[in-house]
Design a protein around this motif. Structure first.
Motif, PDB file in Angstrom:
ATOM      1  N   HIS A 176       0.824  -1.190   0.000  1.00  0.00           N
ATOM      2  CA  HIS A 176       0.000   0.000   0.000  1.00  0.00           C
ATOM      3  C   HIS A 176       0.868   1.254   0.000  1.00  0.00           C
ATOM      4  CE1 HIS A 176      -2.258   3.099   2.393  1.00  0.00           C
ATOM      5  NE2 HIS A 176      -3.063   2.913   1.377  1.00  0.00           N
ATOM      6  N   ARG A 177       1.826   1.310   0.896  1.00  0.00           N
ATOM      7  CA  ARG A 177       2.652   2.514   1.017  1.00  0.00           C
ATOM      8  C   ARG A 177       3.758   2.597  -0.026  1.00  0.00           C
ATOM      9  NH1 ARG A 177       2.559   0.649   6.529  1.00  0.00           N
ATOM     10  NH2 ARG A 177       0.904   1.736   7.610  1.00  0.00           N
ATOM     11  N   ASN A 178       4.189   1.453  -0.533  1.00  0.00           N
ATOM     12  CA  ASN A 178       5.365   1.427  -1.399  1.00  0.00           C
ATOM     13  C   ASN A 178       5.062   1.211  -2.871  1.00  0.00           C
ATOM     14  OD1 ASN A 178       7.043   1.749   0.855  1.00  0.00           O
ATOM     15  ND2 ASN A 178       6.929  -0.419   1.276  1.00  0.00           N
ATOM     16  N   GLY A 179       3.797   1.163  -3.234  1.00  0.00           N
ATOM     17  CA  GLY A 179       3.457   0.969  -4.637  1.00  0.00           C
ATOM     18  C   GLY A 179       3.707  -0.456  -5.096  1.00  0.00           C
ATOM     19  N   PRO A 180       3.681  -0.691  -6.385  1.00  0.00           N
ATOM     20  CA  PRO A 180       3.915  -2.038  -6.901  1.00  0.00           C
ATOM     21  C   PRO A 180       5.300  -2.552  -6.497  1.00  0.00           C
ATOM     22  CG  PRO A 180       3.017  -0.630  -8.618  1.00  0.00           C
ATOM     23  CD  PRO A 180       3.358   0.253  -7.452  1.00  0.00           C
ATOM     24  N   ILE A 211       4.644 -15.979  -0.076  1.00  0.00           N
ATOM     25  CA  ILE A 211       4.157 -14.763  -0.728  1.00  0.00           C
ATOM     26  C   ILE A 211       3.428 -15.117  -2.017  1.00  0.00           C
ATOM     27  CG2 ILE A 211       4.823 -12.587  -1.842  1.00  0.00           C
ATOM     28  CD1 ILE A 211       4.925 -12.563   1.258  1.00  0.00           C
ATOM     29  N   LEU A 212       3.944 -16.064  -2.778  1.00  0.00           N
ATOM     30  CA  LEU A 212       3.259 -16.490  -4.001  1.00  0.00           C
ATOM     31  C   LEU A 212       1.853 -17.003  -3.693  1.00  0.00           C
ATOM     32  CD1 LEU A 212       6.104 -18.297  -5.946  1.00  0.00           C
ATOM     33  CD2 LEU A 212       5.049 -16.096  -6.492  1.00  0.00           C
ATOM     34  N   LYS A 213       1.718 -17.797  -2.627  1.00  0.00           N
ATOM     35  CA  LYS A 213       0.398 -18.308  -2.237  1.00  0.00           C
ATOM     36  C   LYS A 213      -0.525 -17.170  -1.819  1.00  0.00           C
ATOM     37  CE  LYS A 213       1.887 -22.876  -0.769  1.00  0.00           C
ATOM     38  NZ  LYS A 213       2.034 -23.806   0.349  1.00  0.00           N
ATOM     39  N   LEU A 214       0.002 -16.235  -1.043  1.00  0.00           N
ATOM     40  CA  LEU A 214      -0.808 -15.105  -0.596  1.00  0.00           C
ATOM     41  C   LEU A 214      -1.233 -14.232  -1.776  1.00  0.00           C
ATOM     42  CD1 LEU A 214       1.143 -14.133   2.649  1.00  0.00           C
ATOM     43  CD2 LEU A 214      -1.066 -15.301   2.490  1.00  0.00           C
ATOM     44  N   GLY A 273      -9.645 -10.357  -5.856  1.00  0.00           N
ATOM     45  CA  GLY A 273      -9.707  -9.114  -6.622  1.00  0.00           C
ATOM     46  C   GLY A 273      -9.001  -7.948  -5.959  1.00  0.00           C
ATOM     47  N   LEU A 274      -8.105  -8.236  -5.014  1.00  0.00           N
ATOM     48  CA  LEU A 274      -7.431  -7.161  -4.287  1.00  0.00           C
ATOM     49  C   LEU A 274      -6.084  -6.775  -4.887  1.00  0.00           C
ATOM     50  CD1 LEU A 274      -8.267  -8.353  -0.667  1.00  0.00           C
ATOM     51  CD2 LEU A 274      -9.395  -6.557  -1.988  1.00  0.00           C
ATOM     52  N   VAL A 275      -5.461  -7.683  -5.642  1.00  0.00           N
ATOM     53  CA  VAL A 275      -4.188  -7.384  -6.290  1.00  0.00           C
ATOM     54  C   VAL A 275      -4.189  -7.945  -7.706  1.00  0.00           C
ATOM     55  CG1 VAL A 275      -2.880  -7.419  -4.123  1.00  0.00           C
ATOM     56  CG2 VAL A 275      -2.952  -9.470  -5.544  1.00  0.00           C
ATOM     57  N   VAL A 276      -3.288  -7.421  -8.508  1.00  0.00           N
ATOM     58  CA  VAL A 276      -2.974  -7.987  -9.818  1.00  0.00           C
ATOM     59  C   VAL A 276      -1.461  -8.149  -9.877  1.00  0.00           C
ATOM     60  CG1 VAL A 276      -4.972  -7.061 -11.052  1.00  0.00           C
ATOM     61  CG2 VAL A 276      -2.890  -5.715 -10.917  1.00  0.00           C
ATOM     62  N   SER A 277      -1.019  -9.129 -10.635  1.00  0.00           N
ATOM     63  CA  SER A 277       0.421  -9.298 -10.797  1.00  0.00           C
ATOM     64  C   SER A 277       0.734  -9.443 -12.274  1.00  0.00           C
ATOM     65  CB  SER A 277       0.922 -10.504 -10.007  1.00  0.00           C
ATOM     66  OG  SER A 277       0.331 -11.687 -10.475  1.00  0.00           O
ATOM     67  N   GLU A 278       1.886  -8.931 -12.635  1.00  0.00           N
ATOM     68  CA  GLU A 278       2.335  -8.961 -14.025  1.00  0.00           C
ATOM     69  C   GLU A 278       3.796  -9.361 -14.050  1.00  0.00           C
ATOM     70  OE1 GLU A 278       1.650  -4.897 -15.114  1.00  0.00           O
ATOM     71  OE2 GLU A 278      -0.406  -5.311 -15.738  1.00  0.00           O
ATOM     72  N   VAL A 279       4.185 -10.005 -15.133  1.00  0.00           N
ATOM     73  CA  VAL A 279       5.589 -10.339 -15.332  1.00  0.00           C
ATOM     74  C   VAL A 279       6.310  -9.070 -15.753  1.00  0.00           C
ATOM     75  CG1 VAL A 279       7.200 -11.692 -16.727  1.00  0.00           C
ATOM     76  CG2 VAL A 279       5.060 -12.719 -15.926  1.00  0.00           C
ATOM     77  N   SER A 330     -10.022  -1.959  -5.515  1.00  0.00           N
ATOM     78  CA  SER A 330     -10.616  -2.604  -4.331  1.00  0.00           C
ATOM     79  C   SER A 330      -9.553  -2.857  -3.271  1.00  0.00           C
ATOM     80  CB  SER A 330     -11.276  -3.929  -4.702  1.00  0.00           C
ATOM     81  OG  SER A 330     -12.357  -3.723  -5.565  1.00  0.00           O
ATOM     82  N   GLY A 331      -8.363  -3.238  -3.707  1.00  0.00           N
ATOM     83  CA  GLY A 331      -7.266  -3.477  -2.777  1.00  0.00           C
ATOM     84  C   GLY A 331      -6.823  -2.206  -2.071  1.00  0.00           C
ATOM     85  N   ARG A 332      -6.781  -1.106  -2.824  1.00  0.00           N
ATOM     86  CA  ARG A 332      -6.415   0.179  -2.212  1.00  0.00           C
ATOM     87  C   ARG A 332      -7.462   0.608  -1.195  1.00  0.00           C
ATOM     88  NH1 ARG A 332      -4.713   0.818  -7.396  1.00  0.00           N
ATOM     89  NH2 ARG A 332      -6.586   1.910  -8.078  1.00  0.00           N
ATOM     90  N   ALA A 333      -8.727   0.417  -1.520  1.00  0.00           N
ATOM     91  CA  ALA A 333      -9.804   0.773  -0.584  1.00  0.00           C
ATOM     92  C   ALA A 333      -9.714  -0.071   0.679  1.00  0.00           C
ATOM     93  CB  ALA A 333     -11.163   0.598  -1.257  1.00  0.00           C
TER      94      ALA A 333
END
Length: 74
Positions: A1-5, A22-25, A33-39, A54-57
């Motif tokens: 939240h505080r540090n961005g992607p 972390i991968l499981k989380l 629907g709280l995070v998205v991940s990209e390569v 939604s994750g930011r909220a």
């Protein structure tokens, strides 16, 4: 939240959790629907995770809750 992607490895280091945990989380948070991940296009081994709207909220709600709990204990 505080540090961005952040990359999964950066999150693991910051929280002192294992990379596999972390991968499981991240997978669970993605399903919610709280995070998205990209390569990372610059390093295809890196997986960068960022909050959705939604994750930011939800993060903001948690910050307010933590502040209220801290005031209560103070």
């Amino acid at each position: 939240h505080r540090n961005g992607p952040l990359a999964v490895t950066e999150i693991a280091q910051a929280l002192r959790f294992s990379h596999p945990l972390i991968l499981k989380l991240v997978d669970q948070l993605t399903a919610l629907g709280l995070v998205v991940s990209e390569v990372d296009p610059g390093d295809r081994r890196r997986r960068v995770v960022s909050l959705t709207s939604s994750g930011r909220a939800e993060a903001e709600r948690l910050v307010l809750t933590n502040e209220a709990v801290a005031r209560t204990y103070a």
